[in-house]
Scaffold this motif. Structure first.
Motif, PDB file in Angstrom:
ATOM      1  N   LYS A 345       0.848  -1.203   0.000  1.00 28.19           N
ATOM      2  CA  LYS A 345       0.000   0.000   0.000  1.00 28.19           C
ATOM      3  C   LYS A 345       0.875   1.241   0.000  1.00 28.19           C
ATOM      4  O   LYS A 345       1.891   1.288   0.694  1.00 28.19           O
ATOM      5  CB  LYS A 345      -0.899   0.025   1.245  1.00 28.19           C
ATOM      6  CG  LYS A 345      -2.149  -0.815   1.137  1.00 28.19           C
ATOM      7  CD  LYS A 345      -3.048  -0.569   2.340  1.00 28.19           C
ATOM      8  CE  LYS A 345      -4.324  -1.405   2.234  1.00 28.19           C
ATOM      9  NZ  LYS A 345      -5.244  -1.138   3.377  1.00 28.19           N
ATOM     10  N   ASN A 346       0.476   2.240  -0.779  1.00 25.19           N
ATOM     11  CA  ASN A 346       1.209   3.504  -0.713  1.00 25.19           C
ATOM     12  C   ASN A 346       0.577   4.410   0.322  1.00 25.19           C
ATOM     13  O   ASN A 346      -0.403   4.038   0.989  1.00 25.19           O
ATOM     14  CB  ASN A 346       1.271   4.167  -2.096  1.00 25.19           C
ATOM     15  CG  ASN A 346      -0.115   4.558  -2.610  1.00 25.19           C
ATOM     16  OD1 ASN A 346      -1.090   4.604  -1.839  1.00 25.19           O
ATOM     17  ND2 ASN A 346      -0.228   4.839  -3.907  1.00 25.19           N
ATOM     18  N   TRP A 347       1.103   5.590   0.481  1.00 23.52           N
ATOM     19  CA  TRP A 347       0.637   6.470   1.567  1.00 23.52           C
ATOM     20  C   TRP A 347      -0.779   6.989   1.333  1.00 23.52           C
ATOM     21  O   TRP A 347      -1.427   7.463   2.260  1.00 23.52           O
ATOM     22  CB  TRP A 347       1.602   7.639   1.728  1.00 23.52           C
ATOM     23  CG  TRP A 347       1.699   8.550   0.544  1.00 23.52           C
ATOM     24  CD1 TRP A 347       2.420   8.354  -0.590  1.00 23.52           C
ATOM     25  CD2 TRP A 347       1.050   9.803   0.390  1.00 23.52           C
ATOM     26  NE1 TRP A 347       2.262   9.385  -1.464  1.00 23.52           N
ATOM     27  CE2 TRP A 347       1.432  10.310  -0.875  1.00 23.52           C
ATOM     28  CE3 TRP A 347       0.193  10.574   1.186  1.00 23.52           C
ATOM     29  CZ2 TRP A 347       0.984  11.534  -1.366  1.00 23.52           C
ATOM     30  CZ3 TRP A 347      -0.246  11.790   0.703  1.00 23.52           C
ATOM     31  CH2 TRP A 347       0.135  12.258  -0.557  1.00 23.52           C
ATOM     32  N   LEU A 348      -1.271   6.847   0.095  1.00 24.91           N
ATOM     33  CA  LEU A 348      -2.654   7.250  -0.181  1.00 24.91           C
ATOM     34  C   LEU A 348      -3.634   6.101   0.026  1.00 24.91           C
ATOM     35  O   LEU A 348      -4.843   6.280  -0.093  1.00 24.91           O
ATOM     36  CB  LEU A 348      -2.771   7.757  -1.628  1.00 24.91           C
ATOM     37  CG  LEU A 348      -2.067   9.089  -1.936  1.00 24.91           C
ATOM     38  CD1 LEU A 348      -2.139   9.389  -3.431  1.00 24.91           C
ATOM     39  CD2 LEU A 348      -2.696  10.222  -1.124  1.00 24.91           C
ATOM     40  N   GLY A 349      -3.122   4.925   0.332  1.00 26.84           N
ATOM     41  CA  GLY A 349      -3.980   3.781   0.583  1.00 26.84           C
ATOM     42  C   GLY A 349      -4.211   2.893  -0.627  1.00 26.84           C
ATOM     43  O   GLY A 349      -4.929   1.902  -0.540  1.00 26.84           O
ATOM     44  N   TYR A 350      -3.598   3.246  -1.767  1.00 22.59           N
ATOM     45  CA  TYR A 350      -3.754   2.425  -2.961  1.00 22.59           C
ATOM     46  C   TYR A 350      -2.840   1.201  -2.877  1.00 22.59           C
ATOM     47  O   TYR A 350      -1.709   1.279  -2.382  1.00 22.59           O
ATOM     48  CB  TYR A 350      -3.416   3.227  -4.222  1.00 22.59           C
ATOM     49  CG  TYR A 350      -4.387   4.363  -4.485  1.00 22.59           C
ATOM     50  CD1 TYR A 350      -5.678   4.098  -4.926  1.00 22.59           C
ATOM     51  CD2 TYR A 350      -3.996   5.688  -4.285  1.00 22.59           C
ATOM     52  CE1 TYR A 350      -6.568   5.139  -5.166  1.00 22.59           C
ATOM     53  CE2 TYR A 350      -4.885   6.728  -4.521  1.00 22.59           C
ATOM     54  CZ  TYR A 350      -6.173   6.445  -4.957  1.00 22.59           C
ATOM     55  OH  TYR A 350      -7.064   7.480  -5.187  1.00 22.59           O
ATOM     56  N   THR A 351      -3.332   0.087  -3.384  1.00 25.03           N
ATOM     57  CA  THR A 351      -2.535  -1.144  -3.348  1.00 25.03           C
ATOM     58  C   THR A 351      -1.973  -1.465  -4.722  1.00 25.03           C
ATOM     59  O   THR A 351      -2.552  -1.094  -5.746  1.00 25.03           O
ATOM     60  CB  THR A 351      -3.383  -2.337  -2.883  1.00 25.03           C
ATOM     61  OG1 THR A 351      -4.446  -2.559  -3.814  1.00 25.03           O
ATOM     62  CG2 THR A 351      -3.941  -2.097  -1.492  1.00 25.03           C
ATOM     63  N   LYS A 352      -0.824  -2.136  -4.701  1.00 26.23           N
ATOM     64  CA  LYS A 352      -0.219  -2.595  -5.947  1.00 26.23           C
ATOM     65  C   LYS A 352       0.612  -3.837  -5.649  1.00 26.23           C
ATOM     66  O   LYS A 352       0.953  -4.114  -4.494  1.00 26.23           O
ATOM     67  CB  LYS A 352       0.642  -1.510  -6.590  1.00 26.23           C
ATOM     68  CG  LYS A 352       1.827  -1.089  -5.744  1.00 26.23           C
ATOM     69  CD  LYS A 352       2.708  -0.084  -6.470  1.00 26.23           C
ATOM     70  CE  LYS A 352       3.353  -0.707  -7.684  1.00 26.23           C
ATOM     71  NZ  LYS A 352       4.336   0.207  -8.344  1.00 26.23           N
TER      72      LYS A 352
END
Length: 445
Positions: A345-352
């Motif tokens: 997860k990045n700091w914006l909450g998006y997953t990859k």
């Protein structure tokens, strides 16, 4: 102690040491046929079939032909532990009694060495004085024949006190290297330690002491022995290795006791479904990590058996950790854990999805563990290189990935070729036909 020449002659003529002969039934050469343990257990020192061609010849420099060491004679701890056991060398020293008919007491050191080199039977017992013995050794070294040098060294080892032997070899480096190699081959750790102590070769002394742990079978006793090795004068790199070895065995003892109890109680599902095949004691770090990922994957970091704890304690690289965890969880077909292993997860909450080992390796491991095609397709699609993606998709029959990739590449010819490989009347054939007939795609020429 200083002696006059006369005193020295009297000392050697009245020595308590028994003279060396090739007839002795209990001499040191008879011990060469016994299995010796050192590092990973040495092979038999001399084969029973006495095949001379099968014996490893030794160069005059003191090292077996084909083996190379670092400058100087000290190998690093990791090199020494991973060293492949070598077949020992020895001259042909025993002959039928009938071949003693041309025995003579008048051979000079030079004559004796020449006869030894030709494989003739010789007695060395006539060389009683220190001067004669050293001349014999120098003649052997001048011949550049490792077998002869070794034969003479065995004689000197039997008939000289170790203090005098060490003193004389210190200024004869070729012979010294042969003796060190010989002692390692026969596993005479005590004399080897005494020799390194005399030479003030502290790192080799420490390494030789450390290797004694291989002879200790009891885990608790081995752990205590390793503890005594921590303060020895190793290099910085090897000191860290010793500390890790001690810490790892300490952990393994705790994990083994706990898991043996859980398995015997029969109340833990993972041990019921997958009984342990072997003890974790004395296993390498990577094997221990795999075991932990297999049986203790969800444990809190504070426990000794937690994979994350092992990773932090032993500073396991991220790639090695991910590769090992993937292998363990895929073997259990725990696909949710596999997915979580690569999801970030990045700091914006998006997953990859991210794979430090490369998604092509992920796919190979998943296929090896019979992952469903839906899971394989997901990870094949994550492979960035198009050619690699197509090769993997074709190899593992991920039809949708092949079809969609050819469509995106607008490669009509490759799509037609793949159409011939799918089943007639299958959903894949219908999908390909729909794409080929689409007027919205501008195909490449």
């Amino acid at each position: 102690m200083n002696r006059t020449k006369g005193d020295e002659e009297e000392y050697w003529n009245s020595s308590k040491f028994k003279a060396f002969t090739f007839d002795d039934e209990d001499d040191e050469l008879s011990q060469l046929k016994e299995s010796k343990r050192a590092v990973n257990s040495l092979r038999d020192f001399v084969d029973d079939d006495d095949d001379d061609d099968d014996l490893e010849r030794v160069s005059w420099s003191g090292e077996p032909v084909g083996r190379r060491t670092r400058p100087g004679s000290f190998q690093s701890l990791s090199d020494a532990l991973s060293d492949t056991p070598a077949k020992s060398y020895a001259p042909e020293l025993g002959r039928p009694k009938g071949e003693y008919r041309d025995y003579s007491n008048d051979w000079s050191p030079s004559d004796t060495v020449r006869r030894l080199r030709k494989g003739k039977v010789c007695s060395l017992e006539r060389f009683r004085s220190l001067q004669d013995k050293l001349q014999l050794l120098e003649e052997a070294v001048s011949m550049h024949d490792g077998n002869v040098i070794t034969a003479v060294l065995i004689f000197l080892k039997r008939t000289l006190s170790k203090e005098i032997l060490f003193r004389e070899l210190e200024v004869r480096q070729v012979a010294l290297r042969h003796l060190i190699h010989f002692l390692k081959e026969i596993g005479d750790q005590k004399l080897l330690l005494d020799l390194f102590r005399f030479l003030d070769r502290t790192e080799e002394l420490a390494l030789t002491h450390y290797r004694e742990h291989l002879n200790i079978q009891d885990p608790e006793k081995r752990k205590e022995f390793l503890k005594t090795c921590i303060g020895l004068p190793f290099s910085a790199e090897d000191s860290a290795h010793i500390q890790d070895h001690y810490t790892l065995l300490e952990r393994q003892i705790i994990i083994e006791a706990n898991d043996r109890h859980l398995e015997s109680a029969g109340q833990t599902e993972i041990f019921r479904k997958h009984p342990r095949k072997a003890s974790i004691l004395n296993m390498p770090l990577v094997t221990t990590l795999f075991y932990s990922c297999f049986y203790h994957y969800t444990e809190a970091e504070g426990t000794f058996s937690s994979p994350v704890n092992l990773k932090k304690t032993f500073k396991i690289p991220e790639k090695q950790y991910v590769l090992t965890a993937l292998a363990a969880r895929a073997k259990l077909r725990a696909w949710h854990d596999v997915d979580a292993l690569f999801t970030t997860k990045n700091w914006l909450g998006y997953t990859k999805k991210r794979a430090p080992i490369g998604f092509h390796r992920v796919v190979e491991i998943l296929h090896k563990n019979s992952a469903p095609v839906q899971i394989l397709q997901e990870y094949v699609n994550l492979v960035e290189d198009v050619d690699t993606k197509l090769n993997l998709a074709t190899k593992f029959k991920c039809h949708d990935v092949v079809i969609d990739t050819c469509r995106d590449l607008k490669d009509r010819q490759q799509l037609l070729v793949y159409r011939s490989k799918v089943d007639k009347g299958s959903a894949e054939e219908e999908k390909i036909d729909a794409i080929l007939n689409s007027s919205q795609i501008r195909w490449k020429n």
